[in-house]
Design an enzyme around this catalytic site. Structure first.
Site: not given
Ligand SMILES: NC(=O)c1ccc[n+]([C@@H]2O[C@H](COP(=O)([O-])OP(=O)(O)OC[C@H]3O[C@@H](n4cnc5c(N)ncnc54)[C@H](OP(=O)(O)O)[C@@H]3O)[C@@H](O)[C@H]2O)c1
Length: 216
Positions: A129
């Site tokens: 990742y």
């Molecule tokens: N989790 C952590 O602790 C953490 C820490 C640091 C950074 N991050 C990063 O922060 C960012 C946002 O996190 P989050 O938790 O808000 O994310 P999330 O709720 O998982 O949302 C991700 C979004 O990306 C969309 N997506 C996935 N595949 C796609 C595709 N093929 N085409 C268009 N859209 C697509 C999803 O669509 P659907 O709604 O249709 O599924 C979803 O709306 C991510 O990049 C993550 O890696 C996460």
């Protein structure tokens, strides 16, 4: 600014889209990949467009057409395998950078991950990742776009405090509510002096977003 939010149906994406919708200086367009999501945004009076990060760059460029900035808040999520991490977090992000260039967008804000720029601090269990985040960020830096790379720590769903800490290097493992990440993204859009063409780690902290950004 006219801002395309990529991943607008996601947790950070939704809050960012709603903040931009209420903002006097910005117009927002939500990029989603399903028809029902599109209608949900339209019902709230938010402009929305259908496009898939696994689709062609031309489709993504069309989604970004007429926008001044892209906020990339998409991600494959923790429940899919490494194949989707490659396709969305790496190739999807880089395709969106190419699409933004193609569409004549000037500004690109990337939601990355804490310490993605420092290999020695990557979490061993999800090294793939971090590889995806690292190289997507690198492609953005090497693009022609005016970039800001926001690298938040562990994301929480609790209410934001509006108090954050930012720096080029915050190596401790800590957290931040998604709402505060959305606030920092919105505040960075026009923060020329401190956020244009740079990246920073982001955690919960003691200062208001504006004051924290001024320390960069
Ligand atoms: N989790 C952590 O602790 C953490 C820490 C640091 C950074 N991050 C990063 O922060 C960012 C946002 O996190 P989050 O938790 O808000 O994310 P999330 O709720 O998982 O949302 C991700 C979004 O990306 C969309 N997506 C996935 N595949 C796609 C595709 N093929 N085409 C268009 N859209 C697509 C999803 O669509 P659907 O709604 O249709 O599924 C979803 O709306 C991510 O990049 C993550 O890696 C996460």
């Amino acid at each position: 600014m006219k801002v395309l939010v990529v991943g607008a149906n996601g947790q950070i994406g939704k809050q960012t889209t709603e903040m931009l919708q209420e903002h006097n200086d910005h117009h927002v367009r939500a990029m989603v990949r399903k028809e029902d999501q599109l209608n949900e945004f339209k019902d709230k009076g938010i402009e929305a467009v259908l496009a898939d990060l696994e689709g062609p760059v031309d489709q993504l460029a069309q989604a970004a057409d007429g926008c001044d900035a892209v906020i990339f808040a998409a991600g494959s999520g923790g429940k899919t395998g490494a194949d989707k991490t490659l396709l969305i977090d790496l190739d999807g992000a880089i395709k969106m950078v190419e699409a933004a260039e193609k569409a004549g967008v000037e500004r690109f804000l990337m939601v990355s991950a804490l310490q993605a720029h420092n290999r020695e601090n990557w979490n061993e269990k999800i090294r793939h990742y971090y590889v995806a985040k690292h190289y997507a960020d690198k492609a953005l830096v090497e693009s022609s776009l005016n970039h800001t790379i926001v690298r938040p720590g562990g994301l929480l769903n609790e209410e934001g405090t509006g108090k954050v800490r930012v720096a080029e290097n915050l190596p401790e493992r800590a957290t931040i509510p998604r709402e505060d990440v959305a606030r920092v993204l919105v505040a960075s859009l026009n923060e020329e002096k401190k956020t244009f063409n740079r990246g920073f780690d982001l955690l919960s902290g003691e200062y208001s977003v504006e004051k924290a950004l001024s320390t960069l």
